[in-house]
Design a protein around this motif. Structure first.
Motif, short mmCIF file in Angstrom:
data_model
loop_
_atom_site.label_atom_id
_atom_site.label_comp_id
_atom_site.label_asym_id
_atom_site.label_seq_id
_atom_site.Cartn_x
_atom_site.Cartn_y
_atom_site.Cartn_z
N ALA A 175 1.58 1.25 -18.68
CA ALA A 175 0.52 2.21 -18.96
C ALA A 175 -0.81 1.71 -18.40
O ALA A 175 -1.07 0.51 -18.38
CB ALA A 175 0.39 2.45 -20.45
N VAL A 176 -1.63 2.63 -17.92
CA VAL A 176 -2.93 2.27 -17.38
C VAL A 176 -4.02 3.11 -18.04
O VAL A 176 -3.78 4.23 -18.46
CB VAL A 176 -3.01 2.48 -15.85
N ARG A 177 -5.19 2.53 -18.11
CA ARG A 177 -6.38 3.26 -18.53
C ARG A 177 -7.53 2.72 -17.73
O ARG A 177 -7.74 1.52 -17.66
CB ARG A 177 -6.65 3.08 -20.02
N PHE A 178 -8.27 3.62 -17.11
CA PHE A 178 -9.39 3.22 -16.27
C PHE A 178 -10.69 3.58 -16.95
O PHE A 178 -10.82 4.65 -17.52
CB PHE A 178 -9.29 3.91 -14.90
N TRP A 179 -11.65 2.71 -16.88
CA TRP A 179 -12.96 2.97 -17.48
C TRP A 179 -14.03 3.18 -16.42
O TRP A 179 -14.97 3.89 -16.66
CB TRP A 179 -13.38 1.81 -18.38
N HIS A 180 -13.94 2.55 -15.30
CA HIS A 180 -15.01 2.65 -14.29
C HIS A 180 -14.44 3.14 -12.99
O HIS A 180 -13.56 2.57 -12.46
CB HIS A 180 -15.69 1.32 -14.04
N TRP A 223 -8.57 10.44 -16.22
CA TRP A 223 -7.41 10.90 -16.98
C TRP A 223 -6.43 11.73 -16.15
O TRP A 223 -5.45 12.22 -16.66
CB TRP A 223 -7.87 11.73 -18.19
N HIS A 224 -6.72 11.88 -14.89
CA HIS A 224 -5.89 12.75 -14.06
C HIS A 224 -4.49 12.16 -13.90
O HIS A 224 -4.32 11.06 -13.37
CB HIS A 224 -6.55 12.93 -12.69
N PRO A 225 -3.45 12.89 -14.33
CA PRO A 225 -2.09 12.36 -14.21
C PRO A 225 -1.64 12.14 -12.77
O PRO A 225 -0.75 11.32 -12.53
CB PRO A 225 -1.22 13.40 -14.92
N ALA A 226 -2.26 12.81 -11.80
CA ALA A 226 -1.92 12.56 -10.40
C ALA A 226 -2.37 11.17 -9.98
O ALA A 226 -1.91 10.64 -8.97
CB ALA A 226 -2.56 13.63 -9.50
N PHE A 227 -3.23 10.57 -10.75
CA PHE A 227 -3.73 9.22 -10.52
C PHE A 227 -3.08 8.23 -11.48
O PHE A 227 -2.58 7.18 -11.08
CB PHE A 227 -5.25 9.24 -10.68
N THR A 228 -3.05 8.56 -12.77
CA THR A 228 -2.57 7.61 -13.77
C THR A 228 -1.06 7.42 -13.73
O THR A 228 -0.57 6.31 -13.97
CB THR A 228 -3.00 8.04 -15.19
N TYR A 237 0.85 -1.19 0.00
CA TYR A 237 0.00 0.00 0.00
C TYR A 237 0.89 1.24 0.00
O TYR A 237 2.08 1.16 0.27
CB TYR A 237 -0.95 0.03 1.20
N LEU A 238 0.28 2.36 -0.30
CA LEU A 238 0.99 3.63 -0.26
C LEU A 238 -0.02 4.70 0.15
O LEU A 238 -1.07 4.83 -0.49
CB LEU A 238 1.58 3.94 -1.64
N ALA A 239 0.26 5.42 1.19
CA ALA A 239 -0.66 6.42 1.71
C ALA A 239 -0.11 7.82 1.52
O ALA A 239 1.10 8.01 1.33
CB ALA A 239 -0.92 6.17 3.20
N GLY A 240 -0.99 8.80 1.61
CA GLY A 240 -0.58 10.19 1.64
C GLY A 240 -0.27 10.81 0.29
O GLY A 240 0.39 11.84 0.24
N ILE A 241 -0.74 10.23 -0.78
CA ILE A 241 -0.52 10.79 -2.11
C ILE A 241 -1.67 11.74 -2.41
O ILE A 241 -2.83 11.32 -2.49
CB ILE A 241 -0.45 9.69 -3.19
#
Length: 128
Positions: free
Chosen positions: A123-128, A108-113, A42-46
């Motif tokens: 590479a990741v792409r999220f749909w839901h 599409w938020h780069p802080a997430f992707t 896990y990673l917290a605090g992002i």
């Protein structure tokens, strides 16, 4: 009928207007953070969202509480209150990304992707 945002394969709203100006490097995790994730799972605090983005999402969410809001036919599931407590509301709905531009653009938020791609190894792409 509201347009189904699943047909839009790019950000469509104002949520990311500041994020797109930033370098993707600004969102990268440090080697220490990646190592911690690999060891601990896990990673917290992002920090993902700033105050402006949170407010935009709160406004969209407020509209979703109205049962007759535009796009209501696009929900996968919608329950305005599943709480058994009379003084609490437990809103449960699936599909906000299809209706609200802000919830759509989170995908599409780069802080997430960017961190997700580091932790998942590509590479990741999220749909839901």
């Amino acid at each position: 009928m509201t347009s189904d945002l699943t047909r839009q394969h790019h950000p469509v709203g104002q949520l990311l207007e500041d994020a797109v100006r930033d370098s993707l490097e600004a969102y990268r995790l440090s080697d220490e953070q990646v190592d911690f994730y690999q060891e601990q799972g896990y990673l917290a605090g992002i920090k993902i969202l700033d105050d402006r983005q949170l407010e935009l999402l709160r406004e969209e969410l407020g509209e979703f509480f109205q049962a007759d809001h535009p796009g209501q036919e696009l929900w996968y599931e919608y329950h305005s209150n599943e709480s058994t407590q009379p003084n609490q509301v437990l809103f449960h709905a699936l599909g906000a990304w299809r209706i609200g531009a802000g919830f759509h653009d989170l995908l599409w938020h780069p802080a997430f992707t960017v961190p997700a791609s580091q932790l998942l190894g590509g590479a990741v792409r999220f749909w839901h």
